[in-house]
Design an enzyme around this catalytic site. Structure first.
Site, PDB file in Angstrom:
ATOM      1  N   SER A 152      42.039  29.166  42.972  1.00 60.11           N
ATOM      2  CA  SER A 152      41.606  30.528  43.030  1.00 60.11           C
ATOM      3  C   SER A 152      42.331  31.181  42.034  1.00 60.11           C
ATOM      4  O   SER A 152      43.443  30.646  41.470  1.00 60.11           O
ATOM      5  CB  SER A 152      42.152  31.108  44.423  1.00 60.11           C
ATOM      6  OG  SER A 152      42.173  32.738  44.279  1.00 60.11           O
ATOM      7  N   TYR A 207      48.932  33.681  50.521  1.00 59.91           N
ATOM      8  CA  TYR A 207      47.571  32.891  49.836  1.00 59.91           C
ATOM      9  C   TYR A 207      47.958  32.443  48.429  1.00 59.91           C
ATOM     10  O   TYR A 207      47.654  31.297  48.071  1.00 59.91           O
ATOM     11  CB  TYR A 207      46.588  34.076  50.057  1.00 59.91           C
ATOM     12  CG  TYR A 207      45.202  33.478  49.446  1.00 59.91           C
ATOM     13  CD1 TYR A 207      44.518  32.374  50.052  1.00 59.91           C
ATOM     14  CD2 TYR A 207      44.837  33.687  48.295  1.00 59.91           C
ATOM     15  CE1 TYR A 207      43.425  31.826  49.704  1.00 59.91           C
ATOM     16  CE2 TYR A 207      43.850  33.190  47.790  1.00 59.91           C
ATOM     17  CZ  TYR A 207      42.742  32.498  48.227  1.00 59.91           C
ATOM     18  OH  TYR A 207      41.678  31.847  47.779  1.00 59.91           O
TER      19      TYR A 207
END
Length: 240
Positions: free
Chosen positions: A137, A150
């Site tokens: 990501s 995250y």
């Protein structure tokens, strides 16, 4: 010589990027083994194409991932590509103290990745060939409020995959696919109200998951002497 038609394992394949990768690669003629926790979604995916096999999979269970890989070897005699895609994204501020959600992200995004590598690497070493693809990501490259844990897991995914590339001999190719804002169900897993509202706004200019599937397709289609190490794919409107 690399096989033209490959046996590709995809984790987190019941929706979003994983589903799009399975569908695109099956259409291109590859044999797909798609794994995820939601059996009914997997069954629906399998009905789309004869080249897609499905198996219920929980990447947080090491034995489950080992069986996922070994069953593909038993059926096809080899595995050519492992797409480590399974991931969760329950964003929240640290002071919300959603510790169970932190643990879940670590279990899926980091341990799940390691379980995939542990299961596939011996197979690739025996074959003297293989390809590990990790879906990371842009959160691996930046931290924003609510993304601390995250982003940490996605930086870990990037670091582990890069470490694998450096340690492996040239018979193993290693790719990190780094998506920006992509249409998916991930935002719906956010329980923190503030983070959920912010993410819905952030995702207004999301691109379809097939954009990421095309990047995976490109990476695995290269000849054996070409190793595509990282591809970052963002919407044109996403500037960070």
């Amino acid at each position: 010589m690399e096989p033209t038609t490959k046996v590709v394992l995809v984790t987190g394949a019941s929706s979003g990027i994983g589903e799009a990768v399975a569908l695109r690669l099956a259409e291109e003629g590859h044999q797909i083994v798609a794994g995820a926790r939601r059996q009914e979604r997997l069954d629906a995916l399998a009905r789309h194409h004869d080249n897609i096999r499905v198996r219920r999979l929980d990447v947080t269970e090491r034995a489950d991932v080992a069986a996922f890989v070994s069953s593909a070897v038993d059926e096809f005699g080899r595995v050519d590509v492992l797409v480590n895609n399974a991931g969760v994204m329950p964003l929240s501020r640290l002071d919300a103290l959603l510790v169970d959600e932190w643990d879940r992200m670590l279990d899926v995004n980091v341990r799940g990745l390691l379980h995939g590598i542990a299961a596939a690497l011996p197979v690739f070493q025996r074959q003297r060939g293989g390809h590990v693809v990790t879906v990371a990501s842009v959160g691996a490259h930046e931290v924003v409020p609510t993304s601390a844990v995250y982003s940490a897991t996605k930086f870990a995914a990037w670091a582990i995959t890069e470490g694998l590339r450096l340690e492996a001999d040239p018979s193993l190719r290693v790719t990190t696919i780094t998506p920006g804002v992509v249409e998916s169900e991930l935002a719906e897993t956010i329980s923190d109200p503030g983070a959920r509202a912010a993410m819905r706004e952030y995702r207004r200019n999301a691109i379809p998951p097939d954009a990421i599937a095309r990047a995976v397709s490109f990476a695995i289609a290269q000849p054996a002497d070409v190793d595509v190490n990282e591809i970052i794919v963002r919407p044109t409107r996403q500037r960070a």
